[in-house]
Design a protein around this motif. Structure first.
Motif, PDB file in Angstrom:
ATOM      1  N   PHE A  28      20.095  -4.116  59.593  1.00  0.00           N
ATOM      2  CA  PHE A  28      21.073  -4.653  58.650  1.00  0.00           C
ATOM      3  C   PHE A  28      20.427  -5.639  57.686  1.00  0.00           C
ATOM      4  N   LYS A  29      19.562  -6.504  58.181  1.00  0.00           N
ATOM      5  CA  LYS A  29      18.898  -7.476  57.294  1.00  0.00           C
ATOM      6  C   LYS A  29      18.065  -6.771  56.239  1.00  0.00           C
ATOM      7  N   GLN A  30      17.386  -5.704  56.624  1.00  0.00           N
ATOM      8  CA  GLN A  30      16.580  -4.956  55.657  1.00  0.00           C
ATOM      9  C   GLN A  30      17.470  -4.254  54.630  1.00  0.00           C
ATOM     10  N   VAL A  31      18.559  -3.666  55.082  1.00  0.00           N
ATOM     11  CA  VAL A  31      19.490  -3.004  54.166  1.00  0.00           C
ATOM     12  C   VAL A  31      20.094  -4.034  53.216  1.00  0.00           C
ATOM     13  N   TRP A  32      20.464  -5.193  53.743  1.00  0.00           N
ATOM     14  CA  TRP A  32      21.091  -6.213  52.908  1.00  0.00           C
ATOM     15  C   TRP A  32      20.119  -6.752  51.862  1.00  0.00           C
ATOM     16  N   LYS A  33      18.844  -6.855  52.196  1.00  0.00           N
ATOM     17  CA  LYS A  33      17.848  -7.293  51.216  1.00  0.00           C
ATOM     18  C   LYS A  33      17.824  -6.338  50.025  1.00  0.00           C
ATOM     19  N   TYR A  34      18.001  -5.062  50.307  1.00  0.00           N
ATOM     20  CA  TYR A  34      17.977  -4.044  49.258  1.00  0.00           C
ATOM     21  C   TYR A  34      19.281  -4.028  48.456  1.00  0.00           C
ATOM     22  N   VAL A  35      20.409  -4.176  49.123  1.00  0.00           N
ATOM     23  CA  VAL A  35      21.722  -4.046  48.502  1.00  0.00           C
ATOM     24  C   VAL A  35      22.247  -5.358  47.938  1.00  0.00           C
ATOM     25  N   GLY A  36      21.902  -6.473  48.550  1.00  0.00           N
ATOM     26  CA  GLY A  36      22.572  -7.737  48.284  1.00  0.00           C
ATOM     27  C   GLY A  36      22.018  -8.620  47.197  1.00  0.00           C
ATOM     28  N   ASP A  37      21.568  -8.086  46.099  1.00  0.00           N
ATOM     29  CA  ASP A  37      21.080  -8.901  44.988  1.00  0.00           C
ATOM     30  C   ASP A  37      20.036  -9.920  45.429  1.00  0.00           C
ATOM     31  N   ASN A  38      19.080  -9.476  46.214  1.00  0.00           N
ATOM     32  CA  ASN A  38      17.971 -10.311  46.685  1.00  0.00           C
ATOM     33  C   ASN A  38      18.397 -11.468  47.587  1.00  0.00           C
ATOM     34  N   ASP A  39      19.628 -11.451  48.069  1.00  0.00           N
ATOM     35  CA  ASP A  39      20.056 -12.454  49.049  1.00  0.00           C
ATOM     36  C   ASP A  39      19.451 -12.097  50.396  1.00  0.00           C
ATOM     37  N   VAL A  40      18.847 -13.066  51.031  1.00  0.00           N
ATOM     38  CA  VAL A  40      18.258 -12.825  52.343  1.00  0.00           C
ATOM     39  C   VAL A  40      19.352 -12.770  53.394  1.00  0.00           C
ATOM     40  N   GLU A  41      20.329 -13.627  53.262  1.00  0.00           N
ATOM     41  CA  GLU A  41      21.413 -13.698  54.237  1.00  0.00           C
ATOM     42  C   GLU A  41      22.667 -13.012  53.684  1.00  0.00           C
ATOM     43  N   ALA A  42      23.331 -12.269  54.543  1.00  0.00           N
ATOM     44  CA  ALA A  42      24.615 -11.687  54.160  1.00  0.00           C
ATOM     45  C   ALA A  42      25.635 -12.809  54.023  1.00  0.00           C
ATOM     46  N   PRO A  43      26.634 -12.619  53.176  1.00  0.00           N
ATOM     47  CA  PRO A  43      27.611 -13.689  52.970  1.00  0.00           C
ATOM     48  C   PRO A  43      28.494 -13.915  54.191  1.00  0.00           C
ATOM     49  N   ASP A  44      28.788 -15.168  54.434  1.00  0.00           N
ATOM     50  CA  ASP A  44      29.743 -15.552  55.474  1.00  0.00           C
ATOM     51  C   ASP A  44      31.136 -15.346  54.883  1.00  0.00           C
ATOM     52  N   PRO A  45      32.031 -14.678  55.582  1.00  0.00           N
ATOM     53  CA  PRO A  45      33.377 -14.451  55.044  1.00  0.00           C
ATOM     54  C   PRO A  45      34.126 -15.739  54.685  1.00  0.00           C
ATOM     55  N   LYS A  46      33.748 -16.854  55.291  1.00  0.00           N
ATOM     56  CA  LYS A  46      34.424 -18.125  54.999  1.00  0.00           C
ATOM     57  C   LYS A  46      33.781 -18.871  53.836  1.00  0.00           C
ATOM     58  N   ASP A  47      32.679 -18.343  53.288  1.00  0.00           N
ATOM     59  CA  ASP A  47      32.009 -18.967  52.148  1.00  0.00           C
ATOM     60  C   ASP A  47      32.743 -18.569  50.875  1.00  0.00           C
ATOM     61  N   LEU A  48      33.567 -19.471  50.374  1.00  0.00           N
ATOM     62  CA  LEU A  48      34.401 -19.159  49.217  1.00  0.00           C
ATOM     63  C   LEU A  48      33.619 -19.145  47.909  1.00  0.00           C
ATOM     64  N   ASN A  49      32.345 -19.462  47.952  1.00  0.00           N
ATOM     65  CA  ASN A  49      31.501 -19.357  46.770  1.00  0.00           C
ATOM     66  C   ASN A  49      30.997 -17.925  46.558  1.00  0.00           C
ATOM     67  N   ARG A  50      31.179 -17.075  47.549  1.00  0.00           N
ATOM     68  CA  ARG A  50      30.789 -15.666  47.438  1.00  0.00           C
ATOM     69  C   ARG A  50      32.029 -14.855  47.096  1.00  0.00           C
ATOM     70  N   SER A  51      31.844 -13.780  46.358  1.00  0.00           N
ATOM     71  CA  SER A  51      32.981 -12.960  45.931  1.00  0.00           C
ATOM     72  C   SER A  51      33.556 -12.169  47.104  1.00  0.00           C
ATOM     73  N   VAL A  52      34.829 -11.840  46.978  1.00  0.00           N
ATOM     74  CA  VAL A  52      35.495 -11.025  47.996  1.00  0.00           C
ATOM     75  C   VAL A  52      34.791  -9.672  48.089  1.00  0.00           C
ATOM     76  N   GLN A  53      34.447  -9.104  46.956  1.00  0.00           N
ATOM     77  CA  GLN A  53      33.772  -7.810  46.932  1.00  0.00           C
ATOM     78  C   GLN A  53      32.465  -7.862  47.723  1.00  0.00           C
ATOM     79  N   GLU A  54      31.671  -8.891  47.512  1.00  0.00           N
ATOM     80  CA  GLU A  54      30.398  -9.027  48.204  1.00  0.00           C
ATOM     81  C   GLU A  54      30.591  -9.166  49.709  1.00  0.00           C
ATOM     82  N   VAL A  55      31.565  -9.961  50.115  1.00  0.00           N
ATOM     83  CA  VAL A  55      31.843 -10.160  51.540  1.00  0.00           C
ATOM     84  C   VAL A  55      32.292  -8.854  52.190  1.00  0.00           C
ATOM     85  N   LEU A  56      33.171  -8.117  51.520  1.00  0.00           N
ATOM     86  CA  LEU A  56      33.680  -6.871  52.102  1.00  0.00           C
ATOM     87  C   LEU A  56      32.616  -5.783  52.143  1.00  0.00           C
TER      88      LEU A  56
END
Length: 90
Positions: A28-56
């Motif tokens: 998952f971490k490797q997939v997220w590095k590729y998909v997640g706009d160079n974010d190393v960590e996937a977004p925490d659902p409670k992090d309101l600074n991240r978009s709903v789309q990104e979290v889902l």
């Protein structure tokens, strides 16, 4: 399945599940590095600074990766068990 076989399969299954969880986390971490706009960590659902789309999207990918790895690990464990015990692990 005989009692001895059940006693053998339970710890094997537990160990395979732990290894599968670790493997799924790495995948998952490797997939997220590729998909997640160079974010190393996937977004925490409670992090309101991240978009709903990104979290889902992260949650959907996480679920798919873990489901796929779990099925592959369970299948490999059952196949290995059958090769050793000459019976299915049902």
């Amino acid at each position: 399945m005989s009692t001895v076989s059940k006693a053998f399969y339970k710890p094997l299954s537990l160990g395979m599940s732990v290894l599968g969880g670790l493997l799924a986390g790495v995948v998952f971490k490797q997939v997220w590095k590729y998909v997640g706009d160079n974010d190393v960590e996937a977004p925490d659902p409670k992090d309101l600074n991240r978009s709903v789309q990104e979290v889902l999207i992260a949650a959907a990918i996480h679920g798919a990766v873990f489901g796929l790895v779990k099925a592959a690990v369970d299948r490999a464990g059952a196949t290995g068990y059958r090769a050793l015990a000459n019976e299915d692990p049902k």
